[in-house]
Design a protein around this motif. Structure first.
Motif, short mmCIF file in Angstrom:
data_model
loop_
_atom_site.label_atom_id
_atom_site.label_comp_id
_atom_site.label_asym_id
_atom_site.label_seq_id
_atom_site.Cartn_x
_atom_site.Cartn_y
_atom_site.Cartn_z
N ALA A 72 0.83 -1.21 0.00
CA ALA A 72 0.00 0.00 0.00
C ALA A 72 0.86 1.26 0.00
O ALA A 72 0.55 2.25 -0.68
CB ALA A 72 -0.93 -0.02 1.21
N GLU A 73 1.95 1.24 0.77
CA GLU A 73 2.83 2.41 0.84
C GLU A 73 3.46 2.70 -0.51
O GLU A 73 3.53 3.85 -0.96
CB GLU A 73 3.91 2.16 1.90
N TRP A 74 3.91 1.64 -1.20
CA TRP A 74 4.53 1.82 -2.52
C TRP A 74 3.50 2.34 -3.52
O TRP A 74 3.80 3.26 -4.30
CB TRP A 74 5.12 0.49 -3.00
N LEU A 75 2.32 1.77 -3.52
CA LEU A 75 1.29 2.19 -4.48
C LEU A 75 0.91 3.65 -4.28
O LEU A 75 0.71 4.39 -5.25
CB LEU A 75 0.06 1.29 -4.35
N LYS A 76 0.79 4.07 -3.02
CA LYS A 76 0.42 5.45 -2.74
C LYS A 76 1.53 6.41 -3.18
O LYS A 76 1.27 7.47 -3.77
CB LYS A 76 0.13 5.62 -1.26
N LYS A 77 2.78 6.03 -2.91
CA LYS A 77 3.91 6.88 -3.24
C LYS A 77 4.11 6.99 -4.75
O LYS A 77 4.55 8.04 -5.25
CB LYS A 77 5.17 6.33 -2.58
N ASN A 78 3.79 5.93 -5.49
CA ASN A 78 4.04 5.89 -6.92
C ASN A 78 2.76 5.86 -7.74
O ASN A 78 2.77 5.37 -8.88
CB ASN A 78 4.90 4.66 -7.26
N ARG A 87 -5.99 3.25 -11.33
CA ARG A 87 -5.39 3.79 -10.11
C ARG A 87 -6.23 3.51 -8.88
O ARG A 87 -5.72 3.03 -7.86
CB ARG A 87 -5.15 5.29 -10.28
N ALA A 88 -7.52 3.83 -8.94
CA ALA A 88 -8.38 3.65 -7.77
C ALA A 88 -8.43 2.19 -7.35
O ALA A 88 -8.36 1.86 -6.16
CB ALA A 88 -9.78 4.17 -8.06
N ARG A 89 -8.52 1.30 -8.33
CA ARG A 89 -8.59 -0.13 -8.01
C ARG A 89 -7.29 -0.61 -7.40
O ARG A 89 -7.30 -1.40 -6.45
CB ARG A 89 -8.91 -0.92 -9.28
N ALA A 90 -6.15 -0.14 -7.93
CA ALA A 90 -4.85 -0.56 -7.40
C ALA A 90 -4.67 -0.08 -5.97
O ALA A 90 -4.21 -0.83 -5.09
CB ALA A 90 -3.72 -0.04 -8.28
N LYS A 92 -6.98 0.63 -3.82
CA LYS A 92 -7.93 -0.06 -2.96
C LYS A 92 -7.47 -1.47 -2.64
O LYS A 92 -7.77 -2.02 -1.57
CB LYS A 92 -9.30 -0.08 -3.62
N SER A 93 -6.75 -2.09 -3.56
CA SER A 93 -6.32 -3.48 -3.36
C SER A 93 -5.37 -3.63 -2.17
O SER A 93 -5.31 -4.68 -1.54
CB SER A 93 -5.63 -4.02 -4.62
N GLY A 94 -4.60 -2.57 -1.88
CA GLY A 94 -3.69 -2.61 -0.74
C GLY A 94 -2.34 -3.24 -1.05
O GLY A 94 -1.33 -2.83 -0.50
N GLU A 95 -2.30 -4.23 -1.92
CA GLU A 95 -1.04 -4.90 -2.26
C GLU A 95 -1.19 -5.64 -3.57
O GLU A 95 -2.22 -6.28 -3.82
CB GLU A 95 -0.64 -5.87 -1.15
N ILE A 96 -0.18 -5.55 -4.40
CA ILE A 96 -0.16 -6.26 -5.67
C ILE A 96 1.12 -7.07 -5.75
O ILE A 96 2.21 -6.55 -5.48
CB ILE A 96 -0.23 -5.28 -6.87
N ARG A 97 0.99 -8.34 -6.07
CA ARG A 97 2.15 -9.22 -6.25
C ARG A 97 2.09 -9.82 -7.64
O ARG A 97 1.03 -10.26 -8.08
CB ARG A 97 2.15 -10.35 -5.22
N PHE A 98 3.22 -9.86 -8.30
CA PHE A 98 3.22 -10.43 -9.65
C PHE A 98 4.65 -10.80 -10.05
O PHE A 98 5.61 -10.32 -9.46
CB PHE A 98 2.62 -9.44 -10.66
N ALA A 99 4.72 -11.66 -11.04
CA ALA A 99 6.02 -12.07 -11.60
C ALA A 99 5.91 -12.02 -13.11
O ALA A 99 4.90 -12.45 -13.68
CB ALA A 99 6.37 -13.48 -11.15
N PRO A 100 6.92 -11.49 -13.78
CA PRO A 100 6.89 -11.44 -15.24
C PRO A 100 7.05 -12.83 -15.84
O PRO A 100 7.44 -13.78 -15.16
CB PRO A 100 8.08 -10.55 -15.59
N ALA A 101 6.73 -12.93 -17.12
CA ALA A 101 6.74 -14.23 -17.79
C ALA A 101 8.11 -14.91 -17.74
O ALA A 101 8.19 -16.14 -17.73
CB ALA A 101 6.28 -14.08 -19.24
#
Length: 235
Positions: A72-78, A87-90, A92-101
């Motif tokens: 959440a801190e990273w998303l708000k800062k960036n 933006r609003a959905r991201a 609100k999610s609080g945290e996003i985790r992902f890995a590239p292909a």
């Protein structure tokens, strides 16, 4: 990869991951971005239900995982990097985790099980496609995971025929993660994988088997240690 090569590769992995998510917003940003990358490793126990389980119930190995973590801190800062329509959905999610292909080339599990009774096994599992759903937020995070798999394993035994196991499959798992600090976490979990049935024995790669006659269902219990390293890359 060795740890040293991972340190060199991490900025490229993070850049690819961030570009996949933030490309429309990052196209004009041209700025340095720092985000944590989660490197996880730990022991695993594999249960090859069927003839292998009846011969020797437990086989051992390792689990591996690499992903970028945008909290959440990273998303708000960036948030300026996030496309306006997302933006609003991201946030609100609080945290996003992902890995590239590109991380799909790294095995998510290694089977390293020397013969201690009658049977030994070595192999690896790759997960080319997966999706996860968090049921609770950190610091105690419960999540579900599903994905497509490809597994190769070589079985050698005093009581079972030698077998090259090679099959695609699908997996469903549950994971419970404990965040002990910003840079260190532990998790425990269970995965159940279902494969196209393969019988035991030489030349069986191209043959189907009955469900109770070979490889079909593999369970995996694991413990992982997570190390989060801040990585800076330029978009």
């Amino acid at each position: 990869m060795t740890l040293f090569s991972w340190r060199r590769a991490a900025p490229r992995v993070l850049a690819l991951a961030l570009l996949c998510l933030l490309l429309p917003g990052a196209a004009h940003a041209q700025r340095s971005v720092t985000a944590p990358v989660d490197f996880a490793i730990g022991p695993a126990a594999f249960f090859f239900f069927g003839p292998v389980f009846r011969d020797q119930p437990v086989h051992t190995g390792l689990t591996l995982d690499v992903e970028a973590v945008l909290d959440a801190e990273w998303l708000k800062k960036n948030q300026a990097l996030i496309p306006r329509q997302y933006r609003a959905r991201a946030l609100k999610s609080g945290e996003i985790r992902f890995a590239p292909a590109v991380t799909a080339l790294i095995p998510e599990a290694l089977i390293i099980s020397p013969k201690y009774k009658n049977t030994g096994m070595y192999g690896a599992t790759w997960k080319p496609l997966g999706v996860g759903l968090a049921l609770s937020p950190s610091p105690v995070r419960l999540s579900l995971d599903a994905g497509l798999l490809l597994t190769y394993a070589y079985l050698y035994s005093d009581t079972l025929p030698a077998t090259h196991f090679l099959r695609p499959g699908a997996r469903l798992g549950v994971d419970l993660e404990f965040q002990l600090s910003r840079s260190f976490l532990i998790s425990i979990g269970w995965n159940s994988a279902l494969y196209v049935p393969q019988r035991l024995g030489p030349g069986s790669v191209f043959e189907l088997a009955r469900i109770d006659d070979g490889f079909f269902h593999v369970g995996q219990a694991y413990l992982q240690f997570h190390f989060r390293v801040p990585v800076t890359t330029r978009l």
